[in-house]
Write an enzyme that holds these catalytic residues in place. Structure first.
Site, PDB file in Angstrom:
ATOM      1  N   ILE A  31      44.520 -35.255 -25.110  1.00  0.00           N
ATOM      2  CA  ILE A  31      45.650 -35.379 -26.021  1.00  0.00           C
ATOM      3  C   ILE A  31      46.199 -36.804 -25.943  1.00  0.00           C
ATOM      4  O   ILE A  31      46.767 -37.207 -24.929  1.00  0.00           O
ATOM      5  CB  ILE A  31      46.743 -34.342 -25.691  1.00  0.00           C
ATOM      6  N   GLU A  32      45.997 -37.549 -27.021  1.00  0.00           N
ATOM      7  CA  GLU A  32      46.374 -38.960 -27.039  1.00  0.00           C
ATOM      8  C   GLU A  32      47.347 -39.304 -28.161  1.00  0.00           C
ATOM      9  O   GLU A  32      47.781 -40.458 -28.273  1.00  0.00           O
ATOM     10  CB  GLU A  32      45.117 -39.826 -27.168  1.00  0.00           C
TER      11      GLU A  32
END
Length: 300
Positions: A153-154
């Site tokens: 998750i960026e």
């Protein structure tokens, strides 16, 4: 009545010490990301190299908040025409070799977020039915059952990733363990995944020690990386922690470590951690170009 030997406590202590030494210097494995370049070979060929213990299929990069989920495997296949169902044979081939295969959700390019706990539950159900042990008429990768879900998750919101991890983990109660893995950035705590990692539910955490100058290797300086590693391994409750690295200089903006530096100066230090699990590499395409995993395999 026989008396107990006085040597027993001493023998027990020696065996305990040997067990601790063996554990603290246990060999690790290499995790690889596959799926973002059609020129990196098939999944079957990737696992046939014998170099990898874990493969993350990248990425499901659209999901949550009312979006229709979409998988993107770059030039490998076209999911819109059900072309990615053929990947099932590769998944099974890898698993037959004892390699765990995860679906990585998120990535650096995409559209994803979770709007609520209920949304997290919906996404968990979707992942279960379409990639894990559930059933669906539209499984994008075919009928093969993946081993778990990788959180890369960026982007976007920080909320409800802990709920998603709890809902996914609960599916392990249906007879087959659902592994949870994550790829946080090395600044601690990770802004997006910190709350999820605090659940203690993650089996493998491959930390990205690149594109983050304060906590990565820079020429001649291993201190920042080692200090960050020590912070992570002493602060989160996870099964095993991995050193995430670019497999070639072109694989990241910064943080590449020459293989000889990794094997001589860094691995001997971090392998003393009981939580050491190995090395993660981005990605199979760059590893092919640079031969990184082959050059470090015997040291991991």
């Amino acid at each position: 009545m026989a008396t107990r030997s006085e040597a027993s406590p001493t023998l027990f202590f020696l065996l305990l010490v040997l067990a601790i030494i063996k554990t603290s210097h246990a060999a690790g494995g290499i995790a690889i990301y596959w799926g973002q370049n059609g020129n990196e070979g098939t999944l079957t060929a990737t696992c046939a190299t014998g170099r990898y213990a874990y493969v993350n299929i990248a990425f499901l990069n659209k999901f949550g908040n009312g979006r229709t989920p979409e998988i993107n495997l770059a030039g490998h296949c076209n999911p819109a025409s059900n072309g990615c169902t053929a990947v099932s044979s590769g998944i099974r081939s890898c698993q037959a070799r004892g390699i765990k295969v995860m679906l990585s959700i998120g990535g650096g390019v995409g559209s994803y977020s979770l709007a609520s706990q209920a949304d997290a539950k919906n996404v968990a159900d979707y992942l279960w039915n379409n990639f894990l042990g559930g059933t669906s008429s539209s499984r994008p990768l075919g009928d093969a059952v993946l081993d778990g879900i990788d959180f890369d998750i960026e982007l976007g919101s920080t909320q409800y990733w802990d709920d998603l991890s709890r809902y996914l983990s609960a599916y392990s109660n249906q007879g087959r363990k659902v592994y949870l893995t994550a790829a946080p950035q090395c600044p601690f705590p990770d802004r997006l995944l910190g709350t999820a990692l605090n659940t203690g539910l993650f089996d493998y955490v491959w930390i990205q020690f690149y594109n983050n100058r304060p906590c990565q290797y820079s020429s001649g300086n291993t201190n920042n990386l080692v200090n960050s590693w020590n912070r992570w391994t002493s602060s989160i409750n996870a099964g095993k922690i991995f050193l995430g690295l670019p497999a070639a200089p072109a694989a990241a903006g910064s943080g590449y470590i020459p293989p000889n530096v990794l094997t001589s100066q860094i691995l001997p230090v971090i392998k003393s951690s009981a939580k050491y699990g190995g090395v993660m590499l981005w990605s199979k395409f760059f590893d092919d170009r640079n031969g990184y995993s082959a050059s470090i395999l015997n040291s991991v």
